[in-house]
Design a protein around this motif. Structure first.
Motif, PDB file in Angstrom:
ATOM      1  N   GLN A 192     -22.356  23.566  22.582  1.00 32.84           N
ATOM      2  CA  GLN A 192     -22.547  24.784  23.355  1.00 32.84           C
ATOM      3  C   GLN A 192     -21.315  25.673  23.267  1.00 32.84           C
ATOM      4  O   GLN A 192     -20.186  25.227  23.503  1.00 32.84           O
ATOM      5  CB  GLN A 192     -22.821  24.451  24.823  1.00 32.84           C
ATOM      6  CG  GLN A 192     -22.922  25.658  25.743  1.00 32.84           C
ATOM      7  CD  GLN A 192     -24.184  26.454  25.529  1.00 32.84           C
ATOM      8  OE1 GLN A 192     -25.286  25.896  25.432  1.00 32.84           O
ATOM      9  NE2 GLN A 192     -24.062  27.785  25.461  1.00 32.84           N
ATOM     10  N   VAL A 193     -21.551  26.948  22.972  1.00 33.84           N
ATOM     11  CA  VAL A 193     -20.502  27.958  23.017  1.00 33.84           C
ATOM     12  C   VAL A 193     -20.901  29.000  24.054  1.00 33.84           C
ATOM     13  O   VAL A 193     -22.000  29.569  23.980  1.00 33.84           O
ATOM     14  CB  VAL A 193     -20.304  28.635  21.643  1.00 33.84           C
ATOM     15  CG1 VAL A 193     -19.360  29.828  21.760  1.00 33.84           C
ATOM     16  CG2 VAL A 193     -19.777  27.622  20.622  1.00 33.84           C
ATOM     17  N   THR A 194     -20.048  29.214  25.038  1.00 37.77           N
ATOM     18  CA  THR A 194     -20.307  30.197  26.076  1.00 37.77           C
ATOM     19  C   THR A 194     -19.162  31.199  26.088  1.00 37.77           C
ATOM     20  O   THR A 194     -17.992  30.818  26.227  1.00 37.77           O
ATOM     21  CB  THR A 194     -20.437  29.542  27.452  1.00 37.77           C
ATOM     22  OG1 THR A 194     -21.486  28.566  27.409  1.00 37.77           O
ATOM     23  CG2 THR A 194     -20.750  30.572  28.532  1.00 37.77           C
ATOM     24  N   VAL A 195     -19.510  32.474  25.925  1.00 40.16           N
ATOM     25  CA  VAL A 195     -18.516  33.540  25.933  1.00 40.16           C
ATOM     26  C   VAL A 195     -18.733  34.368  27.192  1.00 40.16           C
ATOM     27  O   VAL A 195     -19.735  35.074  27.326  1.00 40.16           O
ATOM     28  CB  VAL A 195     -18.613  34.428  24.681  1.00 40.16           C
ATOM     29  CG1 VAL A 195     -17.481  35.464  24.680  1.00 40.16           C
ATOM     30  CG2 VAL A 195     -18.580  33.580  23.415  1.00 40.16           C
ATOM     31  N   SER A 196     -17.805  34.243  28.117  1.00 41.58           N
ATOM     32  CA  SER A 196     -17.979  34.900  29.407  1.00 41.58           C
ATOM     33  C   SER A 196     -16.626  35.079  30.079  1.00 41.58           C
ATOM     34  O   SER A 196     -15.731  34.246  29.919  1.00 41.58           O
ATOM     35  CB  SER A 196     -18.891  34.060  30.304  1.00 41.58           C
ATOM     36  OG  SER A 196     -18.963  34.614  31.604  1.00 41.58           O
ATOM     37  N   SER A 197     -16.519  36.159  30.849  1.00 44.84           N
ATOM     38  CA  SER A 197     -15.303  36.368  31.619  1.00 44.84           C
ATOM     39  C   SER A 197     -15.453  35.791  33.023  1.00 44.84           C
ATOM     40  O   SER A 197     -14.515  35.851  33.823  1.00 44.84           O
ATOM     41  CB  SER A 197     -14.977  37.867  31.684  1.00 44.84           C
ATOM     42  OG  SER A 197     -16.079  38.585  32.186  1.00 44.84           O
TER      43      SER A 197
ATOM     44  N   ALA B 222     -21.403  17.674  15.237  1.00 43.19           N
ATOM     45  CA  ALA B 222     -20.821  18.969  15.560  1.00 43.19           C
ATOM     46  C   ALA B 222     -19.994  18.860  16.835  1.00 43.19           C
ATOM     47  O   ALA B 222     -20.371  18.160  17.771  1.00 43.19           O
ATOM     48  CB  ALA B 222     -21.920  20.008  15.737  1.00 43.19           C
ATOM     49  N   SER B 223     -18.876  19.569  16.860  1.00 43.08           N
ATOM     50  CA  SER B 223     -18.015  19.553  18.033  1.00 43.08           C
ATOM     51  C   SER B 223     -17.191  20.835  18.083  1.00 43.08           C
ATOM     52  O   SER B 223     -17.192  21.615  17.123  1.00 43.08           O
ATOM     53  CB  SER B 223     -17.084  18.336  17.999  1.00 43.08           C
ATOM     54  OG  SER B 223     -16.246  18.392  16.860  1.00 43.08           O
ATOM     55  N   GLY B 224     -16.502  21.019  19.207  1.00 41.63           N
ATOM     56  CA  GLY B 224     -15.584  22.138  19.325  1.00 41.63           C
ATOM     57  C   GLY B 224     -16.042  23.278  20.209  1.00 41.63           C
ATOM     58  O   GLY B 224     -15.303  24.249  20.409  1.00 41.63           O
ATOM     59  N   GLY B 225     -17.245  23.198  20.735  1.00 40.92           N
ATOM     60  CA  GLY B 225     -17.726  24.259  21.606  1.00 40.92           C
ATOM     61  C   GLY B 225     -17.003  24.265  22.941  1.00 40.92           C
ATOM     62  O   GLY B 225     -16.218  23.379  23.249  1.00 40.92           O
ATOM     63  N   GLY B 226     -17.284  25.302  23.723  1.00 40.19           N
ATOM     64  CA  GLY B 226     -16.658  25.403  25.030  1.00 40.19           C
ATOM     65  C   GLY B 226     -16.859  26.777  25.620  1.00 40.19           C
ATOM     66  O   GLY B 226     -17.654  27.580  25.117  1.00 40.19           O
TER      67      GLY B 226
END
Length: 133
Positions: free
Chosen positions: A128-133, A5-9
């Motif tokens: 890891q996927v992080t959704v943050s401002s 798996a790849s592509g997180g950020g």
């Protein structure tokens, strides 16, 4: 058999990411492949799957209309396109494959059994996927 798996950020709310799950040792259209995610302190959640062969797709209500799962047989890869991301989408995302064919029955999908992690026997390492401002 391996899944990568790849592509997180890190992405801002409302943004997009595309996750990839590349298989080796088998062909992605031979098995049902799903995406799961796990946020800190929460249980693993099955969010989307693509059925082996005919490629029907299924989504959890939490991501329906925002995420799209697809498959590229030539690249032996399953993708998860994630749009309109929200802070609550922050998690480690995993792909998984059902190599034993336990999800053959139509009821596996109509009853949401595909969302159960124990139905899958091969797992990628997580991204890891992080959704943050």
């Amino acid at each position: 058999v391996q899944l990568q798996a790849s592509g997180g950020g890190l992405v801002q709310p409302g943004g997009s990411l595309r996750l990839s799950c590349t298989a080796s040792g088998f062909t992605v259209d031979d098995y049902t492949i799903a995406w799961f995610r796990q946020a800190p302190g929460k249980e693993s959640e099955g969010i989307s799957c693509i059925r082996n062969g005919e490629g029907s797709t299924y989504y959890a209500d939490s991501v329906k209309g925002r995420f799209t799962i697809s498959r590229n047989n030539a690249k032996n890869t399953v993708y998860l396109q994630m749009n309109s991301l929200k802070p609550e989408d922050t998690a480690v995302y995993y792909c998984a494959a059902d190599s034993q064919g336990v999800l053959r029955a139509p009821t596996s999908y109509s009853l949401g059994i595909w969302r159960k992690s124990w139905e899958y026997d091969y797992w990628g390492q997580g991204t890891q996927v992080t959704v943050s401002s």
